[in-house]
Design a protein around this motif. Sequence first.
Motif, short mmCIF file in Angstrom:
data_model
loop_
_atom_site.label_atom_id
_atom_site.label_comp_id
_atom_site.label_asym_id
_atom_site.label_seq_id
_atom_site.Cartn_x
_atom_site.Cartn_y
_atom_site.Cartn_z
N LEU A 11 0.74 -0.86 0.10
CA LEU A 11 -0.21 0.06 0.32
C LEU A 11 0.73 1.94 0.06
CD1 LEU A 11 -2.95 -1.42 2.03
CD2 LEU A 11 -2.27 -1.68 -0.14
N ASN A 12 2.48 0.83 0.73
CA ASN A 12 2.80 2.18 0.44
C ASN A 12 3.31 2.32 -0.43
OD1 ASN A 12 2.27 3.91 3.60
ND2 ASN A 12 3.61 1.80 4.21
N LEU A 13 3.99 1.92 -0.96
CA LEU A 13 4.21 1.58 -2.67
C LEU A 13 3.76 2.26 -3.82
CD1 LEU A 13 6.49 -1.30 -3.27
CD2 LEU A 13 7.32 1.46 -2.80
N ALA A 14 2.26 2.20 -3.45
CA ALA A 14 1.45 2.24 -4.02
C ALA A 14 0.60 3.85 -3.77
CB ALA A 14 0.00 1.50 -3.60
N ALA A 15 0.32 4.83 -2.43
CA ALA A 15 0.79 5.49 -2.11
C ALA A 15 1.47 6.34 -3.21
CB ALA A 15 0.72 6.12 -0.50
N MET A 16 3.22 5.96 -3.03
CA MET A 16 4.27 6.94 -3.34
C MET A 16 4.03 6.85 -4.72
SD MET A 16 7.33 5.38 -0.70
CE MET A 16 8.76 6.04 -1.83
N TYR A 17 3.68 6.09 -5.56
CA TYR A 17 3.99 6.44 -7.13
C TYR A 17 3.25 6.26 -7.91
CZ TYR A 17 8.95 4.93 -5.45
OH TYR A 17 9.77 5.25 -5.57
N CYS A 18 1.91 5.78 -7.57
CA CYS A 18 0.90 6.05 -8.14
C CYS A 18 -0.41 7.54 -8.04
CB CYS A 18 -0.40 4.86 -7.52
SG CYS A 18 0.27 3.28 -8.06
N ASP A 19 -0.80 7.90 -9.69
CA ASP A 19 -1.22 9.01 -8.90
C ASP A 19 -3.16 8.88 -8.41
OD1 ASP A 19 0.91 10.39 -10.50
OD2 ASP A 19 0.16 9.66 -12.47
N LEU A 56 -5.67 5.08 -7.87
CA LEU A 56 -5.61 3.76 -6.28
C LEU A 56 -7.45 3.94 -7.46
CD1 LEU A 56 -4.47 4.19 -3.89
CD2 LEU A 56 -3.15 3.39 -6.24
N VAL A 57 -7.65 1.70 -7.79
CA VAL A 57 -8.73 1.32 -7.71
C VAL A 57 -8.96 0.45 -6.62
CG1 VAL A 57 -10.16 -0.32 -9.63
CG2 VAL A 57 -8.97 2.19 -10.20
N VAL A 58 -9.31 0.30 -6.13
CA VAL A 58 -9.13 -0.95 -4.75
C VAL A 58 -10.27 -2.34 -5.33
CG1 VAL A 58 -9.23 -1.86 -2.57
CG2 VAL A 58 -8.49 0.51 -3.04
N LEU A 59 -10.07 -3.27 -5.47
CA LEU A 59 -10.75 -4.39 -6.18
C LEU A 59 -11.60 -5.42 -4.50
CD1 LEU A 59 -9.65 -5.42 -9.82
CD2 LEU A 59 -11.50 -4.16 -8.64
N LYS A 60 -12.60 -5.72 -5.12
CA LYS A 60 -12.88 -6.53 -3.64
C LYS A 60 -13.54 -8.07 -3.99
CE LYS A 60 -14.91 -7.47 1.25
NZ LYS A 60 -15.44 -6.41 2.32
N ASP A 61 -13.29 -9.33 -4.09
CA ASP A 61 -14.16 -9.82 -4.60
C ASP A 61 -14.94 -9.55 -5.60
OD1 ASP A 61 -14.30 -11.25 -2.14
OD2 ASP A 61 -16.19 -9.52 -1.40
N GLY A 62 -13.96 -9.05 -6.76
CA GLY A 62 -14.29 -8.56 -7.94
C GLY A 62 -14.56 -7.80 -8.74
N GLY A 63 -15.20 -6.78 -7.24
CA GLY A 63 -15.36 -5.71 -7.87
C GLY A 63 -14.94 -4.57 -7.57
N ALA A 64 -15.45 -3.20 -7.96
CA ALA A 64 -14.19 -1.94 -7.71
C ALA A 64 -15.25 -1.28 -6.48
CB ALA A 64 -14.04 -1.53 -9.34
N VAL A 65 -14.19 -1.47 -5.34
CA VAL A 65 -15.45 -0.72 -4.73
C VAL A 65 -14.60 0.29 -3.66
CG1 VAL A 65 -15.54 -2.88 -2.97
CG2 VAL A 65 -13.72 -1.36 -2.54
N ALA A 66 -14.20 1.26 -4.54
CA ALA A 66 -13.18 2.58 -4.77
C ALA A 66 -12.08 3.29 -5.60
CB ALA A 66 -12.45 2.83 -3.42
N GLU A 67 -11.95 4.37 -5.80
CA GLU A 67 -11.42 5.30 -6.58
C GLU A 67 -11.27 6.51 -6.70
OE1 GLU A 67 -10.74 7.10 -10.24
OE2 GLU A 67 -12.43 6.68 -9.58
N GLY A 68 -9.56 7.10 -6.73
CA GLY A 68 -9.11 8.38 -6.51
C GLY A 68 -8.33 8.31 -6.18
N THR A 69 -7.59 8.99 -5.53
CA THR A 69 -5.82 9.40 -5.64
C THR A 69 -5.80 8.45 -3.74
OG1 THR A 69 -6.68 11.88 -3.45
CG2 THR A 69 -6.46 11.99 -6.53
N PRO A 70 -4.32 8.46 -3.68
CA PRO A 70 -3.51 7.35 -2.62
C PRO A 70 -4.75 8.17 -1.70
CG PRO A 70 -2.37 7.74 -4.37
CD PRO A 70 -3.36 8.99 -4.51
N SER A 71 -5.09 9.56 -1.20
CA SER A 71 -5.14 10.39 -0.03
C SER A 71 -6.43 10.04 0.65
CB SER A 71 -4.61 11.99 -0.31
OG SER A 71 -3.37 12.30 0.01
N GLN A 72 -7.45 10.11 -1.08
CA GLN A 72 -8.40 9.63 -1.06
C GLN A 72 -9.32 8.69 -0.21
OE1 GLN A 72 -9.82 11.27 -5.10
NE2 GLN A 72 -10.32 13.09 -3.94
#
Length: 290
Positions: A204-212, A214-230
């Motif tokens: 998660l920290n590497l994702a926060a450092m390097y990604c503009d 993020l899209v978070v998946l759980k059980d095949g569905g997208a549950v969140a999308e936005g900047t690392p801070s969001q």
Amino acid sequence: MNHPVRTSEEGLRADRVSLGIGGRILLDGVTLVPRPGETIGLLGPNGSGKSTLLRLLAGVLGPSAGVVTLDGSPLNRVGRRAVARRVATVQQHAHTQTELTVRDVVALGRIPHRRSWSPMTPDDLAAVTRALERTGLTDRADQSWHTLSGGERQRAQIARALAQEPGELLLDEPTNHLDIQYQLDLLELVTGLPVTAVIALHDLNLAAMYCDRLVVLKDGGAVAEGTPSQVLTPALIEDVYGVPVEVTPGSDHPVVRFLRRGSAPPGRTGPDRPPRAPDLPAGAAQERPG
């Protein structure tokens, strides 16, 4: 970073894609629309659908519902060779029993641009040379692939992808089993490339450092999308990963700290509860020598 405005059909995108195999839903109605030059991180536990989404974006799998398009055209109409000229992939592990040099491996990236059995053209050779230079592998070009370290092999795979001269780069957990130095070097390299990148990550920290974004998946569905801070909030991380965390805002990105199960909340210790042990940074348990 600022990104140019794109049209609704430009680039590689997934529109409400789903995939079911053997009665099991692997991906359920996920939409992904990268912006030009953006680095998107795909997060989620094992089995959440990250690798499946990358395979759909690469055209290796076809969705059972929804559509993946390249510049507005469904991938199955674009053609595999045309897709390979635009979209490059880097897998977690690359193995070969064939004795190849690093240059041979990188030259594989030129296959989509060449006719079958045709020799390398000056343009092909120049693309391979540029890819080796960009990844810092020029001095390893004539070395056997099998003698490289894990981090160097990953760099060679990225060089192979760069030799394709893609517009989009898909990476499936490229930092797994690499030590910290190689993880940072690899992500510095990827995020500095003139491509749109989609990267599946566990840390998660590497994702926060390097990604503009993020899209978070759980059980095949997208549950969140936005900047690392969001996206990286304690509530979401505990819901998706099932672990308690603290998230501290940073100057550039949030910092995630895993908490030991059953440890006291911050500031609470007493005779019935020992002081909390030092927290580990996210992903520390996954670090292995490269």
